[in-house]
Design a protein around this motif. Structure first.
Motif, PDB file in Angstrom:
ATOM      1  N   GLU A   1       0.818  -1.223   0.000  1.00  0.00           N
ATOM      2  CA  GLU A   1       0.000   0.000   0.000  1.00  0.00           C
ATOM      3  C   GLU A   1       0.849   1.269   0.000  1.00  0.00           C
ATOM      4  O   GLU A   1       0.306   2.369   0.108  1.00  0.00           O
ATOM      5  CB  GLU A   1      -0.928  -0.009   1.216  1.00  0.00           C
ATOM      6  N   GLY A   2       2.173   1.107  -0.118  1.00  0.00           N
ATOM      7  CA  GLY A   2       3.048   2.277  -0.153  1.00  0.00           C
ATOM      8  C   GLY A   2       3.111   3.034   1.144  1.00  0.00           C
ATOM      9  O   GLY A   2       3.352   4.248   1.165  1.00  0.00           O
ATOM     10  N   ARG A   3       2.944   2.345   2.271  1.00  0.00           N
ATOM     11  CA  ARG A   3       2.881   3.011   3.566  1.00  0.00           C
ATOM     12  C   ARG A   3       4.222   3.050   4.299  1.00  0.00           C
ATOM     13  O   ARG A   3       4.305   3.562   5.416  1.00  0.00           O
ATOM     14  CB  ARG A   3       1.810   2.349   4.432  1.00  0.00           C
ATOM     15  N   VAL A   4       5.270   2.521   3.677  1.00  0.00           N
ATOM     16  CA  VAL A   4       6.621   2.735   4.198  1.00  0.00           C
ATOM     17  C   VAL A   4       7.055   4.126   3.746  1.00  0.00           C
ATOM     18  O   VAL A   4       7.108   4.415   2.550  1.00  0.00           O
ATOM     19  CB  VAL A   4       7.607   1.675   3.685  1.00  0.00           C
ATOM     20  N   VAL A   5       7.338   4.988   4.686  1.00  0.00           N
ATOM     21  CA  VAL A   5       7.647   6.385   4.369  1.00  0.00           C
ATOM     22  C   VAL A   5       9.155   6.618   4.282  1.00  0.00           C
ATOM     23  O   VAL A   5       9.628   7.361   3.430  1.00  0.00           O
ATOM     24  CB  VAL A   5       7.025   7.336   5.418  1.00  0.00           C
ATOM     25  N   PHE A   6       9.909   5.963   5.174  1.00  0.00           N
ATOM     26  CA  PHE A   6      11.376   6.093   5.179  1.00  0.00           C
ATOM     27  C   PHE A   6      12.016   4.736   5.422  1.00  0.00           C
ATOM     28  O   PHE A   6      11.480   3.912   6.170  1.00  0.00           O
ATOM     29  CB  PHE A   6      11.844   7.042   6.297  1.00  0.00           C
ATOM     30  N   ARG A   7      13.174   4.531   4.789  1.00  0.00           N
ATOM     31  CA  ARG A   7      14.007   3.367   5.082  1.00  0.00           C
ATOM     32  C   ARG A   7      15.386   3.845   5.511  1.00  0.00           C
ATOM     33  O   ARG A   7      15.884   4.872   5.058  1.00  0.00           O
ATOM     34  CB  ARG A   7      14.157   2.461   3.851  1.00  0.00           C
ATOM     35  N   TYR A   8      15.992   3.056   6.401  1.00  0.00           N
ATOM     36  CA  TYR A   8      17.369   3.314   6.790  1.00  0.00           C
ATOM     37  C   TYR A   8      18.312   2.978   5.647  1.00  0.00           C
ATOM     38  O   TYR A   8      18.133   1.964   4.960  1.00  0.00           O
ATOM     39  CB  TYR A   8      17.758   2.456   7.990  1.00  0.00           C
ATOM     40  N   VAL A   9      19.302   3.809   5.438  1.00  0.00           N
ATOM     41  CA  VAL A   9      20.422   3.478   4.553  1.00  0.00           C
ATOM     42  C   VAL A   9      21.540   3.002   5.484  1.00  0.00           C
ATOM     43  O   VAL A   9      22.217   3.792   6.126  1.00  0.00           O
ATOM     44  CB  VAL A   9      20.870   4.701   3.732  1.00  0.00           C
ATOM     45  N   GLY A  10      21.676   1.681   5.576  1.00  0.00           N
ATOM     46  CA  GLY A  10      22.545   1.086   6.584  1.00  0.00           C
ATOM     47  C   GLY A  10      21.747   0.911   7.857  1.00  0.00           C
ATOM     48  O   GLY A  10      21.657   1.826   8.677  1.00  0.00           O
TER      49      GLY A  10
END
Length: 224
Positions: A160-169
């Motif tokens: 549903e596209g509800r991930v807003v941010f991901r960690y880089v590392g």
């Protein structure tokens, strides 16, 4: 002028920083108290970081029963923009305004670092001034910051596209590198890193966090 409330719980540490970020974005910060059931007619609300009630029981668990949270849950379900930062994210998970839960970091220690995030969703009330795929840097500081959920919930968030941010590392073992999520409507956002500590030159690693608060400002003005 838009009025953005900042809730103070016993043990909140970053409520003044959040209020300052709101002011720098051009909105009026309004102090809200956990023991009141009044949201004072604000246009949006920030749940700040800290260690509410000493993180006893579970991080954010006791605060989820505060009188103001009853009013906030109703208002959020009606569309009020709400941002939960760190402990605020934990509280939003405890109230089920957001999916998933928080547990201790995989290394079982407190993490404090300038963290790079990748923007995944720019369609929320708090992120529409960012660009999809953009990388931003804001401080991260927590011990119970590992985001978890069952596979079906994770698949639903992804689908549903509800991930807003991901960690880089990935600094804490969060499932699928998830640093922040939103509800289906896009008005409620929670993340573990601290955008309020990256809002002005010379203080913090960047000014990347200011657009959280200016996004909310323009969103509330557009809805006025």
């Amino acid at each position: 002028m838009s009025r953005i409330g900042v809730i103070t719980f016993p043990g909140s540490l970053d409520d003044r920083d959040a209020a300052r970020a709101v002011r720098l974005a051009g909105a009026e910060p309004v102090r809200l108290w956990h023991a009141s059931d009044s949201l004072a007619g604000v246009d949006a609300v920030v749940l700040p970081g800290g260690f509410s009630y000493g993180d006893y029981l579970r991080a954010g668990a006791l605060s989820s029963f505060a009188p103001i949270m009853t009013s906030l849950v109703d208002a959020a379900n009606a569309g009020l923009p709400v941002l939960g930062i760190c402990n605020g994210f934990q509280i939003l998970c405890e109230t089920h305004l957001l999916a998933g839960a928080m547990i201790k970091n995989t290394q079982l220690t407190f993490v404090c670092t300038d963290q790079v995030l990748r923007v995944e969703n720019t369609c929320t009330a708090w992120t529409h001034q960012y660009s999809e795929g953009e990388q931003i840097t804001v401080p991260l500081k927590n011990q119970d910051g590992q985001f978890i959920a069952d596979e079906s919930t994770l698949d639903e968030l992804e689908g549903e596209g509800r991930v807003v941010f991901r960690y880089v590392g990935n600094p804490n073992g969060s499932r699928r590198d998830i640093a922040g999520i939103t509800n289906a409507r896009g008005n409620v956002v929670g993340l573990m890193p601290h955008p309020e500590h990256a809002v002005e030159p010379g203080f913090g690693p960047s000014t990347d966090g200011l657009r959280f608060f200016s996004s909310a400002l323009t969103a509330t003005l557009a809805g006025a």
